[in-house]
Design an enzyme around this catalytic site. Structure first.
Site, PDB file in Angstrom:
ATOM      1  N   SER A 236       0.869  -1.251  -0.193  1.00 10.54           N
ATOM      2  CA  SER A 236       0.012   0.080  -0.204  1.00 10.54           C
ATOM      3  C   SER A 236       0.931   1.181  -0.100  1.00 10.54           C
ATOM      4  O   SER A 236       1.691   1.415  -1.046  1.00 10.54           O
ATOM      5  CB  SER A 236      -0.911  -0.074   1.179  1.00 10.54           C
ATOM      6  OG  SER A 236      -2.118   0.904   1.071  1.00 10.54           O
ATOM      7  N   GLU A 348      -9.163  -5.033  -4.990  1.00 10.90           N
ATOM      8  CA  GLU A 348      -8.400  -3.858  -4.061  1.00 10.90           C
ATOM      9  C   GLU A 348      -9.475  -3.192  -3.581  1.00 10.90           C
ATOM     10  O   GLU A 348      -9.372  -2.949  -2.225  1.00 10.90           O
ATOM     11  CB  GLU A 348      -7.382  -3.063  -4.941  1.00 10.90           C
ATOM     12  CG  GLU A 348      -6.043  -3.971  -5.351  1.00 10.90           C
ATOM     13  CD  GLU A 348      -5.179  -3.797  -4.144  1.00 10.90           C
ATOM     14  OE1 GLU A 348      -5.410  -3.157  -3.340  1.00 10.90           O
ATOM     15  OE2 GLU A 348      -4.119  -4.518  -4.535  1.00 10.90           O
TER      16      GLU A 348
END
Length: 561
Positions: A236, A348
């Site tokens: 991330s 996601e």
């Protein structure tokens, strides 16, 4: 040419004894050196430390032994960045005498509350620049090193969120997890601060990461690691930081391989960062001060964190360390050219739909869906609404997740393509849709019907981390097939850390990314037949279905994508 005389065996033995006495060599290495076995000495010096007391460049630290591995926790790699050093580049640690205990984690860097376990209270500690070292008991000489950069939106998280014990034991690698400054304390961009430093914007958190990497290069051999074989990896915001470091001239030579997990390649412009910085200064009440930096440094961390809730800041382009936007650097090849392994989960954005709507008790409405599409995609909104009509989905939540998964996956495909022009690139999608979700969601599902009923659309952001190591202190209930997938993924990562190529024995072949075919590795558990306990052939495999799965032809057709 200068000629030198070889040292006598007596002199070598004396040197070995002296180095042993101050902790610079293990007993095995000292014996090998004193008997004249230089290759053996070199190998032994780089193997797992024989003592839990290890000398670093600043002083000795004492670690702890666990089942199958040793750990040294909370080692300072830079000085306390508070007070006068707030919003300055990381400063060197002051040397210490004696032995410091490295048996508990350092402070987590200042951050607001979050939904992850252990983050239910505001953290105001600034003295947080520490790292953790994990070494398997069976480590070989010059073990590969993995430095993990945690995620959390550049505003949250800590190195201690990751417990790499299963990774180090399976791969034999040394793992280092790090803390770095977050939020406004890590990324505030102000002209007054630039004037103080004489350089670019305040990417203090990214500079912290480079300071940690320099600590690794100086010290990791004492823990059995190879300073010339370091892999930086992150997820991330941590994955985006890895791409930032790929594009940083001052990070050159600090790592040999890179892993980007669910991360992008972009820093905001200096102009955007300056606007953000001015808004933050006004919110915190220092906009009319005659000396803005002094006003800001006088504020308690709690006040800065409160201001950050409404006036956030972002890492930005500028200065000697980050002169070029990483997205541009990747496209033009102006990067540190090392092999890269990168990818994403197959849903996601399902996590963020849940987090922003259903988690708050307010599922997305049809009107909100249209409004979000129009505000996000501007002149392309009409085409997006036609391609993803509400009637084709069970709910506005599902439609919005599909839209966001498509646009995000298109951006990732462009990153795969750009990197593959310059460096060996190994792309993947984590496609184990039936996985237990990561700790924060999993714990919510145990007590919330809303969380149990929500359709996440597959494996969401963060779901893949539990297959590599324990995350957020939770052991998830993976079935036997998922545990086998975990073993396979660790094998891929471990081999990549060792050689820059994920391929090894007893794993499906993983080719470098080819933009023409779009083929990537689809990571998925086998579903064993209960009757035969035999797994079918369709498990993890190279797949060309990524583009069709995420409707990438549509996203490629949009002129402003």
């Amino acid at each position: 040419m200068i000629r030198t005389r070889p040292f006598s065996r007596t002199a070598v033995a004396w040197a070995a004894a002296s180095m042993l006495g101050v902790g610079l060599l293990s007993p095995v290495a000292a014996q090998a050196l004193s008997t004249g076995s230089a290759p053996a000495a070199a190998a032994a010096a780089a193997a797992r430390p024989s003592s839990l007391v290890v000398r670093t460049d600043a002083g000795k630290v004492r670690g702890d032994s666990r089942t199958g591995y040793d750990e040294w926790l909370g080692i300072r790699y830079a000085a306390d960045p508070s007070g006068a050093d707030r919003w300055k580049a990381p400063q060197p640690v002051v040397d210490w005498s004696g032995v410091r205990n490295a048996t508990s984690f350092g402070n987590r860097c200042a951050q607001n509350t979050g939904w992850d376990p252990g983050y239910d209270k505001t953290i105001t500690s600034e003295d947080c620049l520490a790292l953790n070292v994990y070494v398997p008991h069976d480590a070989k000489a010059n073990a590969p090193v993995v430095v993990w950069i945690h995620g959390g939106g550049s505003t949250g998280g800590a190195g201690q969120d990751t417990d790499p014990q299963k990774f180090v034991q399976q791969t034999g690698a040394v793992v280092v997890t790090i803390n770095y400054r977050l939020g406004a304390l890590g990324f505030l961009n102000l002209p007054q601060l630039q004037a103080e430093s004489g350089d670019g914007p305040g990417n203090y958190g990214l500079l912290d990461q480079q300071a940690a990497l320099r600590w690794v290069h100086t010290n990791i051999a004492q823990f059995g690691g190879d300073a010339k074989n370091v892999t930086i990896a992150g997820q991330s915001a941590g994955g985006s930081a890895v791409c930032d470091e790929l594009a940083s001239p001052t990070a050159k030579g600090l790592f040999a391989h890179a892993v980007i997990v669910s991360g992008g390649c972009s820093l905001v412009s200096e102009a955007t960062a300056r606007t953000q910085g001015a808004a933050f200064v006004k919110t915190v009440g220092c906009d009319t001060a005659s000396d803005v930096p002094a006003c800001l440094r006088a504020k308690p961390a709690a006040a800065l964190l409160a201001a950050q809730k409404t006036s956030g800041v972002s890492p930005s382009v500028g200065g000697a360390a980050f002169p070029l936007n990483p997205g541009t650097a990747v496209q033009t090849g102006k990067i540190n050219r090392v092999p890269v392994l990168l990818g994403q989960t197959n849903s996601e954005r399902g996590l963020f739909t849940f987090q922003n709507y259903d988690y708050l008790g307010t599922p997305m409405t049809a009107a909100q869906y249209e409004q979000q599409v129009r505000s996000t995609y501007g002149t392309d909104a009409g085409k997006v609404l036609a391609e993803y009509p509400l009637g084709a989905y069970k709910s506005p939540d599902d439609a919005w997740t599909a839209v966001q998964n498509g646009s995000t996956s298109y951006t990732r495909q462009q990153l795969f393509t750009s990197l593959s022009k310059w460096v060996p690139s190994y792309a993947y999608e984590f496609a184990e849709s039936d996985t237990p979700h990561f700790a924060s969601v999993y714990l919510l599902q145990q007590k919330s019907q809303t969380a149990r009923d929500f359709s996440f659309g597959g494996a969401v952001h963060v779901d893949d981390l539990g297959y590599i190591w324990e995350y957020l202190g939770q052991t998830l209930p993976y079935d036997d097939d998922q545990l086998e997938l975990s073993h396979q993924m660790i094998s891929y990562w471990g081999q990549f850390a060792a050689s820059g190529n994920p391929n090894g024995p007893r794993t499906p072949n993983w080719p470098t990314y080819d933009p023409k075919s779009g083929a990537l590795m689809s990571l998925k558990a086998c579903d064993s037949d209960p009757a035969t306990n035999q797994a079918p052939a369709a498990c993890s495999k190279v797949s060309t279905g990524f583009a069709a799965e995420h409707d990438l032809a549509f996203w490629a057709s949009l002129p402003t994508t």
